[in-house]
Design a protein around this motif. Structure first.
Motif, short mmCIF file in Angstrom:
data_model
loop_
_atom_site.label_atom_id
_atom_site.label_comp_id
_atom_site.label_asym_id
_atom_site.label_seq_id
_atom_site.Cartn_x
_atom_site.Cartn_y
_atom_site.Cartn_z
N GLU A 3 0.87 -1.55 -0.17
CA GLU A 3 -0.03 0.11 0.28
C GLU A 3 0.76 1.70 0.36
O GLU A 3 2.02 1.02 0.70
N LYS A 4 0.25 2.38 -0.73
CA LYS A 4 0.68 3.39 -0.42
C LYS A 4 1.34 3.85 0.50
O LYS A 4 2.39 4.64 0.88
N TYR A 167 11.47 2.69 -3.21
CA TYR A 167 10.43 2.41 -3.02
C TYR A 167 10.18 3.55 -3.56
O TYR A 167 8.93 3.60 -3.66
N VAL A 168 10.80 4.30 -3.93
CA VAL A 168 10.26 6.12 -4.88
C VAL A 168 10.10 5.23 -5.90
O VAL A 168 9.06 5.97 -6.47
N ASP A 169 10.53 4.48 -6.36
CA ASP A 169 9.82 4.04 -8.12
C ASP A 169 8.66 3.55 -7.46
O ASP A 169 8.11 3.35 -8.06
N LEU A 170 8.12 3.55 -6.31
CA LEU A 170 7.02 2.57 -5.94
C LEU A 170 6.22 3.48 -6.28
O LEU A 170 4.64 3.17 -6.51
N LEU A 171 6.55 4.54 -6.39
CA LEU A 171 5.46 6.04 -5.82
C LEU A 171 5.09 6.51 -7.24
O LEU A 171 5.39 6.94 -7.95
N ASP A 172 3.72 7.22 -7.37
CA ASP A 172 3.10 8.56 -8.20
C ASP A 172 3.88 9.71 -7.73
O ASP A 172 4.46 9.94 -6.17
N GLU A 173 3.88 10.39 -8.59
CA GLU A 173 4.43 11.50 -8.53
C GLU A 173 4.18 12.39 -7.57
O GLU A 173 4.52 13.42 -6.85
N TYR A 174 2.75 12.30 -7.46
CA TYR A 174 1.60 13.05 -6.49
C TYR A 174 1.87 12.53 -4.85
O TYR A 174 2.44 13.72 -4.55
N SER A 175 1.94 11.69 -5.01
CA SER A 175 2.73 11.22 -3.37
C SER A 175 3.65 12.03 -2.99
O SER A 175 4.39 12.17 -1.91
N LEU A 176 5.02 11.10 -4.21
CA LEU A 176 6.18 11.40 -4.13
C LEU A 176 6.39 13.06 -3.49
O LEU A 176 6.98 13.60 -2.97
N LYS A 177 5.87 14.34 -4.38
CA LYS A 177 5.91 15.52 -4.23
C LYS A 177 5.88 15.82 -2.60
O LYS A 177 5.97 16.74 -2.55
N HIS A 178 4.63 15.31 -2.15
CA HIS A 178 4.10 15.95 -1.42
C HIS A 178 5.07 14.96 0.00
O HIS A 178 5.00 16.15 0.90
N ASP A 219 -6.66 7.62 -2.25
CA ASP A 219 -5.30 9.67 -2.39
C ASP A 219 -4.86 9.02 -0.93
O ASP A 219 -5.49 8.45 0.53
N LEU A 220 -4.19 9.73 -0.89
CA LEU A 220 -3.43 10.79 0.28
C LEU A 220 -4.61 11.12 1.42
O LEU A 220 -5.63 12.54 0.67
N VAL A 221 -4.41 11.12 2.36
CA VAL A 221 -5.19 12.53 3.07
C VAL A 221 -4.46 12.95 4.15
O VAL A 221 -2.94 12.32 4.29
N PHE A 222 -4.90 14.48 4.22
CA PHE A 222 -4.07 14.61 4.58
C PHE A 222 -4.27 15.68 6.42
O PHE A 222 -6.18 15.57 6.09
#
Ligand SMILES: [Zn+2]
Length: 235
Positions: A3-4, A167-178, A219-222
């Motif tokens: 999971e993300k 792990y970075v390769d497993l993430l989408d750009e949006y999640s990584l940026k945040h 999605d990411l929750v903040f």
């Protein structure tokens, strides 16, 4: 598929590990710096002891010169004594010789005292020099072992960075940026658990709406208070 938030958690834990390792390297480098400062002080002390020794030696030289001058004058007066006719002149010279002899006796005592002081000053200089030499040796050893340690830790950090990449390769750009943005400003706590409806980052209550999003969404929750990325703690 993992999971993300799990990926983010692992990234965070790897990053904190690197930070900890870098801090330990920094502390070891500080140890070397401290030792260098200490050695500078030992060097200054040894130099001071050397100057003190020279000063005492000069004092002895001065007194010895003074003594020789007095002895020379006594010799001169003794020669003059042979050619003197009047009693008055004779007795003046004899008293002058007596006074020079008294001066010499005082000087001899002073020279002996000063020689004992020179002995002490010499011992102190030898001791300070020895301390300095030992410290310089131990600095060499310290630098060697710190260099080896730092290099070892560099290798360890390199390994962790490679793991991070996976792990970075497993993430989408949006999640990584945040994640990256928060990681830099939240002191190594970008991803935090929600425990008992409370944010693990800022301890504020989480809104029901946010909880729903957490339970349902992908999605990411903040956190609405500290804007960290939230995940539900299984416990
Ligand atoms: Zn929060």
């Amino acid at each position: 598929m993992i999971e993300k938030f799990e990926v983010l958690k692992r990234l965070q834990s790897l990053k904190n590990k690197i930070n900890g390792l870098e801090a330990s390297q920094e502390r070891r480098k500080q140890d070397v710096q401290k030792k260098k400062v200490q050695i500078e002080n030992e060097k200054a002390l040894a130099e001071k002891k050397h100057e003190a020794k020279i000063a005492v030696q000069k004092e002895i030289d001065r007194k010895e010169l003074n003594l020789k001058t007095n002895e020379g004058e006594i010799t001169k007066y003794n020669v003059q004594l042979n050619s003197i006719k009047s009693n008055k002149e004779y007795s003046i010279l004899v008293s002058e010789i007596g006074s020079k002899k008294a001066d010499i006796s005082v000087l001899e005592d002073e020279i002996l005292d000063t020689m004992s002081r020179l002995e002490i000053a010499n011992q102190e200089h030898v001791k300070a020099t020895e301390v300095l030499r030992n410290e310089e040796e131990s600095l060499k050893d310290l630098i060697e072992s710190v260099d080896a340690e730092v290099k070892g830790v560099d290798d360890e950090i390199e390994k962790i960075k490679n793991e991070q990449k996976k792990y970075v390769d497993l993430l989408d750009e949006y999640s990584l940026k945040h994640y990256n943005r928060l990681s830099n400003i939240k002191g190594g706590k970008a991803v935090v658990p929600v425990i008992g409806n409370v944010c693990g980052g800022c301890s504020m209550n989480i809104r029901a709406q946010t909880l729903n999003a957490l339970m349902g969404g992908k999605d990411l929750v903040f956190c609405q208070s500290c804007s960290r990325i939230l995940y539900l703690d299984d416990k």
